[in-house]
Design an enzyme around this catalytic site. Structure first.
Site, PDB file in Angstrom:
ATOM      1  N   THR A  16      29.470  62.642  24.882  1.00  0.00           N
ATOM      2  CA  THR A  16      29.081  61.229  24.991  1.00  0.00           C
ATOM      3  C   THR A  16      30.156  60.280  24.466  1.00  0.00           C
ATOM      4  O   THR A  16      30.040  59.073  24.599  1.00  0.00           O
ATOM      5  CB  THR A  16      27.772  60.985  24.204  1.00  0.00           C
ATOM      6  OG1 THR A  16      27.937  61.554  22.903  1.00  0.00           O
ATOM      7  CG2 THR A  16      26.585  61.644  24.888  1.00  0.00           C
ATOM      8  N   GLY A  17      31.224  60.838  23.860  1.00  0.00           N
ATOM      9  CA  GLY A  17      32.326  59.993  23.381  1.00  0.00           C
ATOM     10  C   GLY A  17      33.229  59.593  24.547  1.00  0.00           C
ATOM     11  O   GLY A  17      33.089  60.110  25.658  1.00  0.00           O
ATOM     12  N   ARG A  18      34.166  58.697  24.276  1.00  0.00           N
ATOM     13  CA  ARG A  18      35.026  58.179  25.339  1.00  0.00           C
ATOM     14  C   ARG A  18      35.828  59.295  26.019  1.00  0.00           C
ATOM     15  O   ARG A  18      35.853  59.410  27.239  1.00  0.00           O
ATOM     16  CB  ARG A  18      35.963  57.124  24.736  1.00  0.00           C
ATOM     17  CG  ARG A  18      36.686  56.326  25.788  1.00  0.00           C
ATOM     18  CD  ARG A  18      37.419  55.134  25.132  1.00  0.00           C
ATOM     19  NE  ARG A  18      38.790  55.130  25.587  1.00  0.00           N
ATOM     20  CZ  ARG A  18      39.841  54.944  24.790  1.00  0.00           C
ATOM     21  NH1 ARG A  18      39.667  54.767  23.503  1.00  0.00           N
ATOM     22  NH2 ARG A  18      41.040  54.953  25.280  1.00  0.00           N
ATOM     23  N   ILE A  95      40.322  70.320  20.912  1.00  0.00           N
ATOM     24  CA  ILE A  95      41.293  69.317  21.364  1.00  0.00           C
ATOM     25  C   ILE A  95      41.698  68.415  20.196  1.00  0.00           C
ATOM     26  O   ILE A  95      42.830  67.949  20.115  1.00  0.00           O
ATOM     27  CB  ILE A  95      40.659  68.427  22.479  1.00  0.00           C
ATOM     28  CG1 ILE A  95      40.100  69.293  23.616  1.00  0.00           C
ATOM     29  CG2 ILE A  95      41.647  67.397  22.985  1.00  0.00           C
ATOM     30  CD1 ILE A  95      41.105  70.092  24.373  1.00  0.00           C
ATOM     31  N   GLU A  97      42.899  66.200  17.195  1.00  0.00           N
ATOM     32  CA  GLU A  97      44.114  66.144  16.382  1.00  0.00           C
ATOM     33  C   GLU A  97      43.734  65.670  14.981  1.00  0.00           C
ATOM     34  O   GLU A  97      42.668  65.075  14.797  1.00  0.00           O
ATOM     35  CB  GLU A  97      45.113  65.169  17.030  1.00  0.00           C
ATOM     36  CG  GLU A  97      46.477  65.218  16.389  1.00  0.00           C
ATOM     37  CD  GLU A  97      47.489  64.244  17.003  1.00  0.00           C
ATOM     38  OE1 GLU A  97      47.160  63.581  17.991  1.00  0.00           O
ATOM     39  OE2 GLU A  97      48.604  64.167  16.461  1.00  0.00           O
ATOM     40  N   GLU A 209      58.760  74.646  19.639  1.00  0.00           N
ATOM     41  CA  GLU A 209      59.402  73.487  19.016  1.00  0.00           C
ATOM     42  C   GLU A 209      59.703  73.822  17.563  1.00  0.00           C
ATOM     43  O   GLU A 209      59.273  74.865  17.055  1.00  0.00           O
ATOM     44  CB  GLU A 209      58.500  72.249  19.124  1.00  0.00           C
ATOM     45  CG  GLU A 209      57.182  72.376  18.373  1.00  0.00           C
ATOM     46  CD  GLU A 209      56.213  71.212  18.643  1.00  0.00           C
ATOM     47  OE1 GLU A 209      56.339  70.569  19.701  1.00  0.00           O
ATOM     48  OE2 GLU A 209      55.341  70.976  17.800  1.00  0.00           O
ATOM     49  N   HIS A 248      54.055  65.974  15.783  1.00  0.00           N
ATOM     50  CA  HIS A 248      53.104  67.031  15.453  1.00  0.00           C
ATOM     51  C   HIS A 248      53.170  67.338  13.962  1.00  0.00           C
ATOM     52  O   HIS A 248      54.258  67.405  13.402  1.00  0.00           O
ATOM     53  CB  HIS A 248      53.434  68.326  16.202  1.00  0.00           C
ATOM     54  CG  HIS A 248      53.052  68.274  17.650  1.00  0.00           C
ATOM     55  ND1 HIS A 248      53.745  68.964  18.611  1.00  0.00           N
ATOM     56  CD2 HIS A 248      52.064  67.625  18.294  1.00  0.00           C
ATOM     57  CE1 HIS A 248      53.176  68.746  19.787  1.00  0.00           C
ATOM     58  NE2 HIS A 248      52.160  67.936  19.627  1.00  0.00           N
TER      59      HIS A 248
END
Lengths: 294, 365
Positions: A16-18, A95, A97, A209, A248
């Site tokens: 329900t979040g963006r 997902i 962060e 990286e 990151h």
């Protein structure tokens, strides 16, 4: 690493979040069966035709789903992850962060105890083009079905390289965003064991990286003969300054620990081909597939 | 976020780890006053976040008021790793027999917090022999665990007991305050076997600051870093003249490499983050445009779900506001040709690939 098969139902936490809403739609468009959403207090609603439940347990029970993608804010990520694992989720794609390291470590400990795998945090997710499976936020047009397995610590760099590969006619058997945090769920050795056993994978691309020693560990894994498929790598950060976090949380060099040089050297010594720029990757993959020896 | 030595020592003290008596001052005059209230000699220690302050002359041991004034003046005039010391810690010396090392830190490879210690030596723990490393349980340690660790180091008697208690405290501090690193180097062993932390280094997990509001505004931020952090950008200032802006940490990192390979020198790393909507492009462009030292701006966008027309409109908006340094852009993704058309009549140089854009920005063509 356990991945859902074609047509297997998945759950989206905080649908329900963006971002949850937007990406649930994009996942559905890709052909992924988003069977349920879970947001505390939002049970009974529906998003893009997907029923929303208050708890992951309810969502899992009603849909038989054992896979979930989390779009939960960092402050609540540990609780939401614990909830998913307790509800029997075996593949949890995180997902989010900015999750505190100690929260990630707790989640990994719990996943280990439950025999579940965690992809991420701070990652774009997983895509298996041949299965129409997209558990994440990656742009579908960059990816195509094929024989190259792609693993990346960076999101956009994964899209960029997938786009280059797809453009060169080199589709992907699977692409996994490992995540940009200092500690992530999928280890490089897990990924390599997974693709070694995956018949449709003929070559592996690793996008690394600066920071940590995941690439060095991967090189040791290859040296031990546990991966027989050719590996092409690209490592970002050759010109990165030391002791600075570059975007990151995990992209930081301390002294000589985590430098691009160390990773490139280790991978080359293990027989991987290392590209200097992302644009060189498709050429090296083609060469490897055409039988250039490792 | 790294803490200053005096901040870390304040926390050590509240967790029961002994530190030498000290007074924090902000001028040579105040250093002289502090000196008179402390046991002599004292060490004057510059408070900077950069490493290598000792080698840079940022620490002096002094024994008289004139010496304090002179040395404090000298240290306040130093620039250490680009930083001017805003304060000095005037600290009593602690006579000791030997020095140990102890830290609690994240071991990324092991995916665990570990304790690292040496019973002798200190300073350069990387090369220290007799280094003992032990994985720590996430939930914390008890006195038996700490005692076993002391035994592993070969400590005996009173020192072993003291060490176990310091270790217990440091582990609890690191865990409760979400430290990525809590380090005592050196941990001095006094003639009576007592242990005192002569230096303190703490790095907090930035992502856990929401749990620790007491740390939220510890450092005065650079004007540009403050602005970037309010906008939610990942931003690092660098020494060159080409501002590098892109969406995604890895992509920007790889763009820095392309610039470096072409012989160029980046002025900053700016990751717009996910989405990269129009207002974010605008804010980023305004920020790098007024960043000192910037002569050219390089924008590298790989639009997945980012609409490149949003990027183009954002750039146009900022161009319309006033003079903007030359912009070189590679914008790839949805609605690319429309974005190209939008930027046609502007001075923005648009390129199809990142290497082309980088070559052009470095050569200034």
């Amino acid at each position: 690493m356990i991945l859902p098969g074609a047509g297997d139902p998945i759950i989206v936490q905080n649908i329900t979040g963006r971002y949850g809403r937007l990406h649930a739609k994009l996942m559905l468009e890709y052909g992924t069966v988003v069977a349920a959403g879970a947001t505390p207090g939002k049970g009974g609603q529906s998003v893009e035709g997907v029923p929303v439940f208050d708890t992951v347990a309810e969502a899992a029970e009603r849909t038989g789903s054992v896979a979930s993608v989390m779009f939960v804010p960092a402050e609540h990520a540990l609780a939401a992850g614990e909830e998913a694992l307790a509800a029997g989720v075996k593949t949890l794609v995180v997902i989010t962060e900015h999750i505190p390291i100690r929260d990630t470590l707790r989640l990994l400990e719990l996943a280990h105890a439950k025999g579940a795998s965690i992809v991420g945090p701070n990652c774009p997710g997983v895509i298996v083009p041949s299965r129409g499976l997209k558990m994440g936020i990656m742009p579908a047009p960059s990816f195509a079905p094929g024989v190259v397995a792609l693993f990346s610590r960076s999101g956009t760099l994964m899209y960029e390289i997938a786009g280059q590969l797809s453009g060169a006619g080199l589709g992907q058997s699977v692409a996994v965003g490992i995540g940009g945090d200092p500690v992530t769920g999928t280890t490089t050795s897990e990924c390599l064991d997974f693709v070694e056993a995956m018949d449709e994978t003929k070559a592996v691309v690793v996008v690394g990286e600066i920071g940590g020693d995941a690439e060095e560990r991967l090189a040791r894994h290859i040296s031990k003969g546990r991966l027989t498929k050719p590996v092409v790598a690209y490592i970002a950060g050759r010109h990165a300054p030391k002791e600075k976090k570059l975007g990151h949380a995990g992209a930081i060099i301390y002294g000589n620990y985590g430098t691009a040089e160390s990773k490139i050297t280790a991978l080359r010594e293990a027989g991987a081909r290392v590209a200097t720029t992302p644009m060189e990757v498709p050429g090296l993959v083609r060469y490897a597939l055409e039988g250039g020896s490792q | 976020m790294r803490l200053y030595e005096f901040q870390a020592k304040g926390l050590f003290k509240s967790y029961g780890i002994s530190v030498p008596r000290s007074i924090l001052v902000d001028s040579p005059g105040a250093a002289v006053d502090a000196f008179s209230g402390l046991k002599h000699p004292v060490a004057l220690k510059s408070q900077v976040l950069a490493g290598g302050r000792g080698k840079a002359g940022g620490i002096a041991v002094v024994n008289g008021p004139e010496e304090v004034r002179r040395e404090a003046g000298r240290i306040f005039g130093l620039t250490i790793g680009g930083e001017k010391p805003s304060s000095l810690l005037v600290e009593e010396a602690f006579p000791h027999d030997r020095e140990m090392y102890l830290s609690v830190t994240l071991d990324r490879g092991e995916r665990a917090f570990v304790a690292i210690a040496t019973a002798a030596g200190g300073i350069d723990v990387e090369s220290a022999s007799g280094k003992v490393v032990k994985k720590l349980p996430l939930g914390g340690i008890n006195i038996e665990f700490a005692g076993d660790f002391a035994a592993l180091l070969g400590l005996e008697g009173g020192t072993a007991g003291e060490f176990a208690s310091v270790f217990l405290s440091l582990e609890r501090l690191a865990r409760e305050k979400d430290c990525e690193l809590a380090e005592i180097n050196p941990l001095a062993v006094g003639k009576d076997g007592s242990l005192v932390a002569l230096d303190a280094k703490m790095i907090l997990d930035d992502n856990a600051l929401f749990r620790h509001p007491e740390f939220s505004k510890l450092h005065p931020e650079d004007e540009f870093e403050g602005e970037a952090s309010r906008q939610g950008f990942a931003f690092v200032r660098l020494a060159g003249d080409i501002a590098v802006v892109g969406n995604g940490a890895g992509l920007v990192l790889s763009t820095l490499d392309l610039v470096g390979d072409q012989g160029g020198s980046p002025a900053c790393f700016l990751d717009l983050g996910g989405g990269a909507q129009r207002d974010r492009i605008e804010a980023a462009l305004r920020l790098v445009n007024r960043l000192p030292g910037v002569k050219k701006i390089l924008i590298n966008i790989y639009g997945g779900i980012t609409r490149t027309t949003d990027v183009a409109v954002g750039i146009k908006t900022v161009l319309a506001e006033g003079p903007v340094k030359p912009v070189y852009a590679r914008v790839s993704g949805a609605e690319e040709s429309e974005a190209r058309r939008l930027l046609e009549a502007t001075p923005v140089r648009l390129f199809k690939s990142a290497p082309e854009a980088v070559r052009a920005v470095v050569e200034g063509i």
